[in-house]
Design an enzyme around this catalytic site. Structure first.
Site, PDB file in Angstrom:
ATOM      1  CE  LYS A  45      -4.137   1.987   0.640  1.00  0.00           C
ATOM      2  NZ  LYS A  45      -3.755   3.206  -0.094  1.00  0.00           N
ATOM      3  CB  CYS A 129       1.120  11.759  -5.301  1.00  0.00           C
ATOM      4  SG  CYS A 129       1.297  10.006  -5.115  1.00  0.00           S
ATOM      5  N   GLY A 216      -9.134  -2.022 -14.274  1.00  0.00           N
ATOM      6  CA  GLY A 216      -9.915  -3.177 -14.673  1.00  0.00           C
ATOM      7  C   GLY A 216      -9.712  -3.535 -16.133  1.00  0.00           C
TER       8      GLY A 216
END
Length: 303
Positions: A45, A129, A216
């Protein structure tokens, strides 16, 4: 069985399969299901300098062929990660890629410096980010800022450095060359594509953050294209990701030029997806008489 071992920036992986950052947490939930040593590696993470609570919900939504997320880098911060999570991960007999992020150059470098004092195998720098010093833009959307943050982290650590690239750019190959010149040992791509859905009943976005990252199966062809373009543009290894859902997807990604493959959204529908992908890759290689998976890297032949 085929030899599935690969080498990325001098680090040996027993197989090319790596759960992507953000979907696998720190492995604790999944080690209840299977032995994590069966994986080639684990991308942790994303970790920042201090605790981040993440974005308000709703922050995950389904889309045709994929999902949107705006989790917002929720994590306990680097000190808690080093104290409570990394010691457990380092016992799993697999390569650990510590994914890091930050809002400033200084934060990214500080997190990398703390990891440099550990036994973690690699650092994966997420440059998609918010950069608060530049109007909220991401580090990874301009060559100059991408190179700048890569250089700052490069100075802070001697660990093999993988830079995770954003697809939300005009020319991803140009960004890849910029981070390579600034000291990246490898690149990983693609991060999520910026997307949005609207609830037509209340006329509001389905995500509280309005927009989010799309992942996905729907993004897979875009990811393959970008992996191919980057592999042609740089001399450093490429780790491919984006919509990988099967062993044949992983084979395709490696033929495009990836030396290893990360899997993300597929784990939400099947927690055993990484193991199934490894098995399917091996079966395909065996059925095609290929003894070593490294033989397929970058072998696509254009018309």
């Amino acid at each position: 069985m085929a030899d599935l071992s690969v080498n990325v920036a001098g680090v040996e992986f027993k197989n090319p399969m790596i759960p992507a950052s953000g979907v696998f947490g720190y492995g604790r939930e999944y080690e209840k299901l299977f032995d994590l040593s069966r994986l080639g590696g684990i991308a942790t993470k994303g970790t920042t300098g201090t605790l981040r609570p993440g974005n308000p919900s709703p922050r995950i939504a389904e889309t045709p062929g994929g999902m949107l997320n705006s989790v917002g880098l929720q994590n306990p911060g680097i000190d808690t990660f080093l104290e409570k999570e990394l010691p457990n991960l380092m016992q799993k007999n697999t390569v650990i890629l510590a994914n890091i992020a930050g809002s400033t150059l200084e934060e990214c470098a500080e997190v990398a410096a703390k990891l440099d004092a550990t036994d973690v195998h690699m650092i994966e720098l997420n440059i998609s980010c918010p950069n608060v010093k530049h109007g909220g833009a991401a580090f990874g959307v301009h060559c100059e800022s991408a190179a700048e943050v890569t250089g700052a982290v490069r100075k802070a650590t001697t660990k093999p450095l993988v830079v995770k690239l954003s697809p939300n750019v005009t020319d991803i190959a140009e960004i890849a060359r910029a981070v390579e010149s600034a000291g990246a040992d490898a690149v990983s791509l693609i991060n999520t594509l910026l997307g949005m859905r609207i609830n037509i009943e209340n006329r509001r976005p389905v995500l509280r953050n309005n927009m989010g990252g799309m992942s996905g199966p729907a993004v897979f062809p875009i990811a393959v294209r970008m992996v191919y373009q980057v592999a042609q543009a740089v001399q450093i290894p490429v780790i491919g990701m984006g919509g990988v859902s099967s062993g044949t997807d992983a084979i395709e990604m490696m033929m495009a030029g990836a030396s290893a493959v990360q899997v993300g959204a597929a784990i939400f529908t099947d927690p055993y997806a990484p193991l199934h992908i490894i098995e399917e890759m091996n079966a395909w290689l065996d059925s095609n008489g290929i003894a070593n998976v490294r033989e397929i890297i970058g072998t696509v032949e254009l018309w």
